[in-house]
Design an enzyme around this catalytic site. Structure first.
Site, mmCIF file in Angstrom:
data_model
loop_
_atom_site.group_PDB
_atom_site.id
_atom_site.type_symbol
_atom_site.label_atom_id
_atom_site.label_comp_id
_atom_site.label_asym_id
_atom_site.label_seq_id
_atom_site.Cartn_x
_atom_site.Cartn_y
_atom_site.Cartn_z
ATOM 1 N N PHE A 128 -1.173 -8.153 4.975
ATOM 2 C CA PHE A 128 0.169 -7.584 4.880
ATOM 3 C C PHE A 128 0.216 -6.230 4.177
ATOM 4 C CE2 PHE A 128 0.532 -12.310 4.106
ATOM 5 C CZ PHE A 128 0.565 -12.626 5.456
ATOM 6 N N CYS A 129 -0.835 -5.430 4.328
ATOM 7 C CA CYS A 129 -0.903 -4.116 3.684
ATOM 8 C C CYS A 129 -0.619 -4.232 2.185
ATOM 9 C CB CYS A 129 0.068 -3.140 4.347
ATOM 10 S SG CYS A 129 -0.372 -2.759 6.058
ATOM 11 N N ALA A 130 -1.105 -5.331 1.608
ATOM 12 C CA ALA A 130 -1.027 -5.567 0.166
ATOM 13 C C ALA A 130 -2.299 -6.303 -0.227
ATOM 14 C CB ALA A 130 0.217 -6.377 -0.187
ATOM 15 N N CYS A 141 -6.127 -6.131 7.112
ATOM 16 C CA CYS A 141 -4.671 -6.234 7.191
ATOM 17 C C CYS A 141 -4.259 -6.567 8.617
ATOM 18 C CB CYS A 141 -4.029 -4.928 6.736
ATOM 19 S SG CYS A 141 -2.242 -4.965 6.698
ATOM 20 N N HIS A 199 0.813 -1.219 0.000
ATOM 21 C CA HIS A 199 0.000 0.000 0.000
ATOM 22 C C HIS A 199 0.845 1.266 0.000
ATOM 23 C CE1 HIS A 199 -3.643 -2.325 1.861
ATOM 24 N NE2 HIS A 199 -3.365 -2.681 0.630
#
Length: 464
Positions: free
Chosen positions: A386-388, A406, A140
């Site tokens: 995982f902020c993805a 997340c 992100h």
């Protein structure tokens, strides 16, 4: 994958061909002797396997910072000895980072708070009407900052060659255009796979675009050469490079940075400020890196980054990569022996990677599994998206509107969750930590958890 990264991986694999002893010892890190309690009784040395989030600080970095701390002083503003010493140390740290990244002579090194801050700084200085091209596979930090630009989001490729071809098509379809920027990761924070940075840079430049490399997961594991990769900018964080204290770097071409208004307005960024006759204020901004470093800088954080850069270079990336490949092989071979485990990958099993591996376990909620690893084995991993989010959802085959957060799944133990488990390691990881992890995965899958768990504020925790 770029030729330089490919050569590093090939060389490192050969170095370790004679077994673990050839890989050397892990670097000394803080917390290596910390013990934690187990819910089943007793204590165990903590196995920190969440390097992709924040790596433990190198002992060398801590010692360097401790030695400097009594001499701490305000930089760039003081005539006193400590201020002058701190200013020299701060600016020498800039030189050290530039050498670590093999920057061009004309490049600027700007100190920030993190990779996220670095990329938001770059987003803030984009020329008017700039187009940005970014893969959905990005963290992100590099997926979201481009709110003032026209953004083209590219679908996740399944091979490095497809990544290059996808970018080339997207750039060709948008021509002619004005300023353009490509943003790409060097190593995925989800799969650990290395991306073809040099080839993507060549494709971007062939179409008149610039490229920024998110090296947050790459720089701690592999050498990064701005010259060799031919990227325009590189961003990374200190806390992933074994240097804590909330500092980061944006290094690269100076022109867009010099032409834009400062990221933050204030002291340090301004060279001259004068009142006008009409009562207003005229400001002349610095054209150096100071233009985007307003306020009192994080001198200790900056010095810790420089110390980590020196420590990694002195240890030798060839040795570090060799040892990490040895650990990667241990983990992947161990997980492959568990049919219930599915390792997530874009480019396939043979893709070169850093020490970041994500997986799911059939019949397990990811938060439950991570909680059991921690509470019953003293192993710290990460679970979630995982902020993805787009990438993990693509790899899991879930729909965009399905629930999942997340790092905070809503599912209870035993329920399906749209999240994964990530194990990550690096220069400070001993063999015992990954061996314990593999053993724990096998035992949990075969025998189940030894303890009862409950959901508290969206996370699985041991039941009291």
């Amino acid at each position: 994958m770029s030729a330089s990264l490919n050569a590093a991986v090939t060389t490192a694999t050969a170095v370790c061909a004679d077994g673990p002893a050839a890989c050397g010892e892990p670097l000394a890190v803080l917390g290596r002797d910390v013990t934690v309690p187990l819910v089943t009784g007793g204590e165990v040395t903590y196995a920190a396997l969440d390097y992709a989030a924040s790596a433990p600080a190198l002992q060398r970095v801590w010692d360097d910072v401790a030695a400097y701390a009594p001499y701490y002083g305000s930089v760039h503003r003081g005539a006193g000895y400590l201020s002058q010493l701190s200013t020299d140390l701060f600016e020498q740290s800039r030189v050290t980072v530039a050498e670590f990244l093999d920057c061009r002579l004309s490049d600027q090194v700007v100190f920030t708070r993190s990779t996220t801050d670095s990329l938001n700084l770059l987003a803030a200085v984009l020329p008017a009407d700039c187009q940005v091209f970014v893969f959905e596979t990005e963290h992100h930090a590099s997926l979201l900052p481009w709110t003032n630009a026209r953004v083209t989001y590219l679908n996740a490729p399944r091979t490095p060659g497809e990544a290059v071809a996808t970018l080339e098509r997207a750039l060709a379809d948008r021509e002619p255009y004005g300023p353009a920027l490509v943003c790409v990761t060097g190593a995925s924070n989800v799969t650990g796979e290395l991306w073809p940075v040099k080839e993507l840079a060549a494709a971007a430049h062939a179409h008149g675009a610039r490229i920024v490399l998110d090296a947050a997961q790459l720089a701690p594991h592999h050498p990064v050469s701005v010259r060799d990769l031919d990227v325009d900018w590189v961003a990374f964080s200190g806390h992933k490079l074994y240097a804590p204290f909330g500092s980061g770097v944006l290094a690269g071409r100076a022109d867009w940075l010099q032409e834009a208004d400062p990221y933050l307005a204030g002291g340090g960024a301004s060279r001259k400020v004068a009142r006008r006759e009409d009562g207003g204020v005229d400001v002349e901004w610095h054209t150096t890196a100071a233009r985007h470093e307003a306020g009192s800088p994080n001198v200790i954080g900056v010095y810790s980054i420089a110390s980590a850069c020196k420590a990694l270079r002195e240890a030798g990336f060839e040795n570090l990569v060799a040892r990490e490949n040895h650990l990667i092989a241990k983990v992947r071979e161990g997980l492959a022996e568990v049919p219930a485990v599915r390792v997530l990958s874009l480019f396939g099993d043979d893709a070169p990677r850093v020490g970041v591996i994500s997986f799911v376990v059939d019949g397990w909620n990811s938060s439950h599994f991570a909680a059991a690893l921690s509470a019953e084995y003293g192993i710290g991993v990460r679970d979630g998206l995982f902020c993805a989010h787009p990438l993990v959802r693509t790899l899991l085959g879930s729909e965009p509107q399905e629930p999942g957060e997340c790092g905070a799944p809503e599912a209870a133990p035993g329920e399906r969750s749209l999240n994964a488990i990530r194990v990550s390691f690096g220069a400070g990881t001993p063999d015992e930590h990954v061996e314990r992890f593999v053993r724990a995965v096998k035992e949990l899958v075969a025998d189940g958890a030894k303890w009862q768990y409950r959901t508290e504020e969206g996370r699985c925790v041991p039941a009291v």
